[in-house]
Design a protein around this motif. Structure first.
Motif, PDB file in Angstrom:
ATOM      1  N   ALA A  79     -26.294  23.072  -4.183  1.00 15.20           N
ATOM      2  CA  ALA A  79     -24.994  22.602  -5.659  1.00 15.20           C
ATOM      3  C   ALA A  79     -24.882  20.936  -6.264  1.00 15.20           C
ATOM      4  O   ALA A  79     -25.026  21.035  -7.116  1.00 15.20           O
ATOM      5  CB  ALA A  79     -23.612  22.540  -4.501  1.00 15.20           C
ATOM      6  N   ALA A  80     -25.578  20.384  -5.445  1.00 13.69           N
ATOM      7  CA  ALA A  80     -26.160  19.045  -5.745  1.00 13.69           C
ATOM      8  C   ALA A  80     -26.814  19.013  -6.795  1.00 13.69           C
ATOM      9  O   ALA A  80     -26.537  17.986  -8.369  1.00 13.69           O
ATOM     10  CB  ALA A  80     -26.099  18.088  -4.593  1.00 13.69           C
ATOM     11  N   ALA A  81     -27.970  19.845  -6.678  1.00 12.70           N
ATOM     12  CA  ALA A  81     -28.856  19.855  -7.665  1.00 12.70           C
ATOM     13  C   ALA A  81     -28.772  20.482  -9.108  1.00 12.70           C
ATOM     14  O   ALA A  81     -28.966  20.201  -9.895  1.00 12.70           O
ATOM     15  CB  ALA A  81     -30.348  20.899  -7.135  1.00 12.70           C
ATOM     16  N   ALA A  82     -27.597  21.820  -8.865  1.00  8.61           N
ATOM     17  CA  ALA A  82     -27.383  22.380  -9.612  1.00  8.61           C
ATOM     18  C   ALA A  82     -26.925  21.646 -10.852  1.00  8.61           C
ATOM     19  O   ALA A  82     -26.617  21.311 -11.618  1.00  8.61           O
ATOM     20  CB  ALA A  82     -26.859  23.715  -9.509  1.00  8.61           C
ATOM     21  N   LEU A  83     -26.070  20.942 -10.577  1.00  7.86           N
ATOM     22  CA  LEU A  83     -24.495  20.435 -10.536  1.00  7.86           C
ATOM     23  C   LEU A  83     -25.394  19.129 -11.405  1.00  7.86           C
ATOM     24  O   LEU A  83     -25.512  18.371 -12.758  1.00  7.86           O
ATOM     25  CB  LEU A  83     -23.457  19.543 -10.009  1.00  7.86           C
ATOM     26  CG  LEU A  83     -22.726  19.986  -9.175  1.00  7.86           C
ATOM     27  CD1 LEU A  83     -21.746  20.144  -8.332  1.00  7.86           C
ATOM     28  CD2 LEU A  83     -21.943  21.189 -10.593  1.00  7.86           C
ATOM     29  N   MET A  84     -26.298  18.173 -10.869  1.00  7.60           N
ATOM     30  CA  MET A  84     -27.154  17.271 -10.845  1.00  7.60           C
ATOM     31  C   MET A  84     -27.981  18.024 -13.142  1.00  7.60           C
ATOM     32  O   MET A  84     -27.763  17.187 -13.959  1.00  7.60           O
ATOM     33  CB  MET A  84     -27.809  16.606 -10.751  1.00  7.60           C
ATOM     34  CG  MET A  84     -27.018  15.500  -9.692  1.00  7.60           C
ATOM     35  SD  MET A  84     -28.202  14.299  -8.292  1.00  7.60           S
ATOM     36  CE  MET A  84     -29.071  15.381  -7.589  1.00  7.60           C
ATOM     37  N   LEU A  85     -28.664  18.928 -13.209  1.00  8.59           N
ATOM     38  CA  LEU A  85     -29.428  19.703 -13.386  1.00  8.59           C
ATOM     39  C   LEU A  85     -28.908  19.853 -14.635  1.00  8.59           C
ATOM     40  O   LEU A  85     -28.829  19.527 -15.996  1.00  8.59           O
ATOM     41  CB  LEU A  85     -30.597  20.749 -13.061  1.00  8.59           C
ATOM     42  CG  LEU A  85     -31.455  19.726 -11.899  1.00  8.59           C
ATOM     43  CD1 LEU A  85     -32.300  20.950 -11.395  1.00  8.59           C
ATOM     44  CD2 LEU A  85     -32.252  19.113 -12.647  1.00  8.59           C
ATOM     45  N   THR A  86     -27.238  20.490 -14.654  1.00  6.35           N
ATOM     46  CA  THR A  86     -26.846  20.569 -15.588  1.00  6.35           C
ATOM     47  C   THR A  86     -26.365  19.570 -17.194  1.00  6.35           C
ATOM     48  O   THR A  86     -25.542  19.733 -17.554  1.00  6.35           O
ATOM     49  CB  THR A  86     -25.559  21.713 -15.002  1.00  6.35           C
ATOM     50  OG1 THR A  86     -26.050  22.549 -14.174  1.00  6.35           O
ATOM     51  CG2 THR A  86     -24.268  22.013 -15.674  1.00  6.35           C
ATOM     52  N   HIS A  87     -26.080  18.602 -15.866  1.00  8.44           N
ATOM     53  CA  HIS A  87     -25.352  17.643 -16.575  1.00  8.44           C
ATOM     54  C   HIS A  87     -26.314  17.223 -16.865  1.00  8.44           C
ATOM     55  O   HIS A  87     -26.438  16.743 -18.374  1.00  8.44           O
ATOM     56  CB  HIS A  87     -24.718  16.270 -15.472  1.00  8.44           C
ATOM     57  CG  HIS A  87     -23.085  16.426 -15.400  1.00  8.44           C
ATOM     58  ND1 HIS A  87     -22.447  17.359 -14.493  1.00  8.44           N
ATOM     59  CD2 HIS A  87     -22.217  15.432 -15.763  1.00  8.44           C
ATOM     60  CE1 HIS A  87     -21.094  17.637 -14.455  1.00  8.44           C
ATOM     61  NE2 HIS A  87     -20.862  16.201 -14.512  1.00  8.44           N
ATOM     62  N   ALA A  88     -27.439  17.121 -16.478  1.00  7.00           N
ATOM     63  CA  ALA A  88     -27.972  16.173 -17.622  1.00  7.00           C
ATOM     64  C   ALA A  88     -28.927  17.237 -18.722  1.00  7.00           C
ATOM     65  O   ALA A  88     -29.459  16.937 -19.448  1.00  7.00           O
ATOM     66  CB  ALA A  88     -29.715  16.280 -16.402  1.00  7.00           C
ATOM     67  N   GLY A  89     -28.722  19.234 -17.887  1.00  9.47           N
ATOM     68  CA  GLY A  89     -28.681  19.690 -19.883  1.00  9.47           C
ATOM     69  C   GLY A  89     -28.088  19.711 -20.625  1.00  9.47           C
ATOM     70  O   GLY A  89     -28.141  19.432 -21.826  1.00  9.47           O
ATOM     71  N   SER A  90     -27.292  18.964 -20.278  1.00 12.50           N
ATOM     72  CA  SER A  90     -25.533  19.247 -21.219  1.00 12.50           C
ATOM     73  C   SER A  90     -25.872  18.086 -22.342  1.00 12.50           C
ATOM     74  O   SER A  90     -26.046  17.724 -23.222  1.00 12.50           O
ATOM     75  CB  SER A  90     -24.656  18.994 -21.377  1.00 12.50           C
ATOM     76  OG  SER A  90     -24.162  19.947 -19.686  1.00 12.50           O
ATOM     77  N   ILE A  91     -26.973  16.840 -21.369  1.00  7.42           N
ATOM     78  CA  ILE A  91     -26.945  15.933 -22.271  1.00  7.42           C
ATOM     79  C   ILE A  91     -28.412  15.928 -23.332  1.00  7.42           C
ATOM     80  O   ILE A  91     -28.304  15.636 -24.608  1.00  7.42           O
ATOM     81  CB  ILE A  91     -27.171  14.745 -21.567  1.00  7.42           C
ATOM     82  CG1 ILE A  91     -25.891  14.046 -21.109  1.00  7.42           C
ATOM     83  CG2 ILE A  91     -27.743  12.939 -22.651  1.00  7.42           C
ATOM     84  CD1 ILE A  91     -26.490  13.311 -19.307  1.00  7.42           C
ATOM     85  N   LEU A  92     -29.369  16.696 -22.558  1.00  4.82           N
ATOM     86  CA  LEU A  92     -30.679  16.950 -23.948  1.00  4.82           C
ATOM     87  C   LEU A  92     -29.981  17.755 -24.842  1.00  4.82           C
ATOM     88  O   LEU A  92     -30.413  18.044 -26.029  1.00  4.82           O
ATOM     89  CB  LEU A  92     -31.904  17.319 -22.560  1.00  4.82           C
ATOM     90  CG  LEU A  92     -31.952  16.144 -21.710  1.00  4.82           C
ATOM     91  CD1 LEU A  92     -32.958  17.056 -20.336  1.00  4.82           C
ATOM     92  CD2 LEU A  92     -33.051  15.663 -22.132  1.00  4.82           C
ATOM     93  N   ARG A  93     -29.354  18.775 -24.342  1.00  8.71           N
ATOM     94  CA  ARG A  93     -28.950  19.985 -25.609  1.00  8.71           C
ATOM     95  C   ARG A  93     -27.950  18.923 -26.536  1.00  8.71           C
ATOM     96  O   ARG A  93     -28.418  19.295 -27.609  1.00  8.71           O
ATOM     97  CB  ARG A  93     -28.302  21.268 -25.316  1.00  8.71           C
ATOM     98  CG  ARG A  93     -28.069  21.996 -25.883  1.00  8.71           C
ATOM     99  CD  ARG A  93     -26.859  22.973 -25.412  1.00  8.71           C
ATOM    100  NE  ARG A  93     -27.532  23.682 -24.114  1.00  8.71           N
ATOM    101  CZ  ARG A  93     -27.129  24.085 -23.232  1.00  8.71           C
ATOM    102  NH1 ARG A  93     -25.871  22.512 -22.777  1.00  8.71           N
ATOM    103  NH2 ARG A  93     -27.500  24.264 -21.930  1.00  8.71           N
ATOM    104  N   GLU A  94     -27.554  18.260 -26.301  1.00  7.78           N
ATOM    105  CA  GLU A  94     -26.422  17.658 -27.589  1.00  7.78           C
ATOM    106  C   GLU A  94     -28.024  16.793 -28.396  1.00  7.78           C
ATOM    107  O   GLU A  94     -27.758  16.173 -29.927  1.00  7.78           O
ATOM    108  CB  GLU A  94     -25.558  16.603 -26.807  1.00  7.78           C
ATOM    109  CG  GLU A  94     -24.272  17.236 -26.061  1.00  7.78           C
ATOM    110  CD  GLU A  94     -23.368  16.635 -26.058  1.00  7.78           C
ATOM    111  OE1 GLU A  94     -23.926  15.440 -25.880  1.00  7.78           O
ATOM    112  OE2 GLU A  94     -22.668  16.794 -25.234  1.00  7.78           O
ATOM    113  N   ARG A  95     -29.192  16.132 -27.901  1.00  6.78           N
ATOM    114  CA  ARG A  95     -30.354  15.463 -28.236  1.00  6.78           C
ATOM    115  C   ARG A  95     -31.031  16.045 -29.070  1.00  6.78           C
ATOM    116  O   ARG A  95     -32.081  15.763 -29.453  1.00  6.78           O
ATOM    117  CB  ARG A  95     -30.112  14.185 -27.324  1.00  6.78           C
ATOM    118  CG  ARG A  95     -29.596  13.753 -26.674  1.00  6.78           C
ATOM    119  CD  ARG A  95     -30.292  12.074 -25.511  1.00  6.78           C
ATOM    120  NE  ARG A  95     -29.374  11.489 -24.898  1.00  6.78           N
ATOM    121  CZ  ARG A  95     -29.053  10.172 -24.026  1.00  6.78           C
ATOM    122  NH1 ARG A  95     -30.828  10.986 -23.461  1.00  6.78           N
ATOM    123  NH2 ARG A  95     -28.844  10.233 -23.950  1.00  6.78           N
TER     124      ARG A  95
END
Length: 332
Positions: A79-95
């Motif tokens: 669950a921690a891995a999924a949330l951290m990766l999801t947060h990172a993915g949101s930022i990368l998508r915007e970039r």
């Protein structure tokens, strides 16, 4: 669960989180920080009820000019891995970064929504053995295309890049590939038809001149086998063509990566397995294409097509396959 996005001033805290769980990962993190490959805005710490659940640091990787976010994780909590990766993915998508990948046990990514094995995602993992099962990723931007090539990670992550011995592509139109399905094993079928015709003539001889009743059903069976030999390849090609049309496809977009220790066939840019060279049973060598047969289905051969010119020196490629699998047959 709370996800804390860090800044440059907080990286020592992240190093501490890594060191508590895995000193080797902490050492890699320190090297990434020192090399400047790490973006502090893509570093996270996950906690729940005041208890730290793990950390993540994302750096830049590349594959044939495609930018990829590569996550270094230190957590045992899916669950921690999924949330951290999801947060990172949101930022990368915007970039505008189209992919995010990470390494870890398969169970660690069980809650990472949309994630896939790296081969299925369309990339070559750092290793072409059982260690390849540790690499997962996600496509962040619709219509982004994978390269079907290896990912080059920062040196601090200590991940190898498999040598590409040969790289083949198949960009045939569906009509061209349907014809290829019919003609690939044409010589073999011709030989089978000659044998069937000889049998039919012999049975007719026994039936008419020797008046042997067993010849009547034998002739019927032989003629049916001859008809099936002629019609089945066309029927298979027509069925394949119709399935492609229903999917809205007009041409293939396939590739094959041949490394030193194995190869990956990508169909429509997506892979399914890393195969050993001893799985190649027969290579059909045609003027414009090669067909590498890896198995047999109910009514047809399993394998993949490569356009001859795409591998460069075709003879060198064939010699490479023969070296890797001396038992492979080569047929025209």
């Amino acid at each position: 669960m709370h996800i804390n996005q860090l800044s440059a001033d907080d990286l020592s805290e992240l190093v501490t989180v890594f060191r508590m769980r895995d000193p080797a990962s902490a050492e890699k993190l320190g090297k990434l920080i020192g090399s400047g490959d790490l973006d502090p805005t893509l570093c996270f710490i996950a906690s729940e009820d005041g208890v730290v659940k793990g950390g993540a640091a994302v750096c830049k990787a590349h594959s044939e000019g495609v930018e990829i976010g590569a996550a270094l994780l230190s957590t045992e909590d899916p669950a921690a891995a999924a949330l951290m990766l999801t947060h990172a993915g949101s930022i990368l998508r915007e970039r505008g970064v189209p992919y995010l990948v990470a390494e870890g046990e398969q169970e660690l990514f069980s809650e990472w929504k949309g994630s896939e094995w790296l081969v299925t995602l369309g990339f070559v993992p750092p290793r072409l053995n059982e260690e390849a099962l540790r690499f997962f990723g996600i496509c962040l931007i619709d219509n982004a295309l994978p390269t079907n090539k290896p990912i080059r990670f920062p040196a601090a992550m200590e991940l190898p890049v498999p040598e590409c011995r040969f790289f083949g592509i198949n960009r045939m139109t569906d009509e061209q590939e349907a014809r290829a399905i019919v003609t690939t094993r044409e010589r073999r079928r011709l030989g089978e038809r000659i044998v069937l015709i000889i049998f039919a003539v012999l049975f007719i001889f026994f039936g008419i001149y020797k008046q042997q009743l067993f010849a009547i059903p034998a002739v019927a069976i032989t003629l049916f086998a001859l008809w099936r030999n002629i019609s089945l390849p066309k029927a298979i090609a027509a069925e394949w063509l119709e399935a492609r049309r229903q999917r809205g496809k007009t041409r293939s977009d396939d590739a094959a990566f041949f490394g030193e220790d194995g190869f990956i066939a990508f169909y429509d840019r997506r892979g399914s397995a890393i195969k050993r060279y001893d799985s190649v049973r027969t290579v059909y060598v045609k003027p414009d294409f090669l067909f590498l047969q890896t198995g047999l289905a109910a009514n047809s051969a399993r394998g993949f097509y490569i356009q001859s010119e795409s591998v460069g020196d075709e003879q060198e490629f064939l010699e490479f396959i023969a070296l890797k699998n001396p038992l492979a047959a080569f047929k025209k």
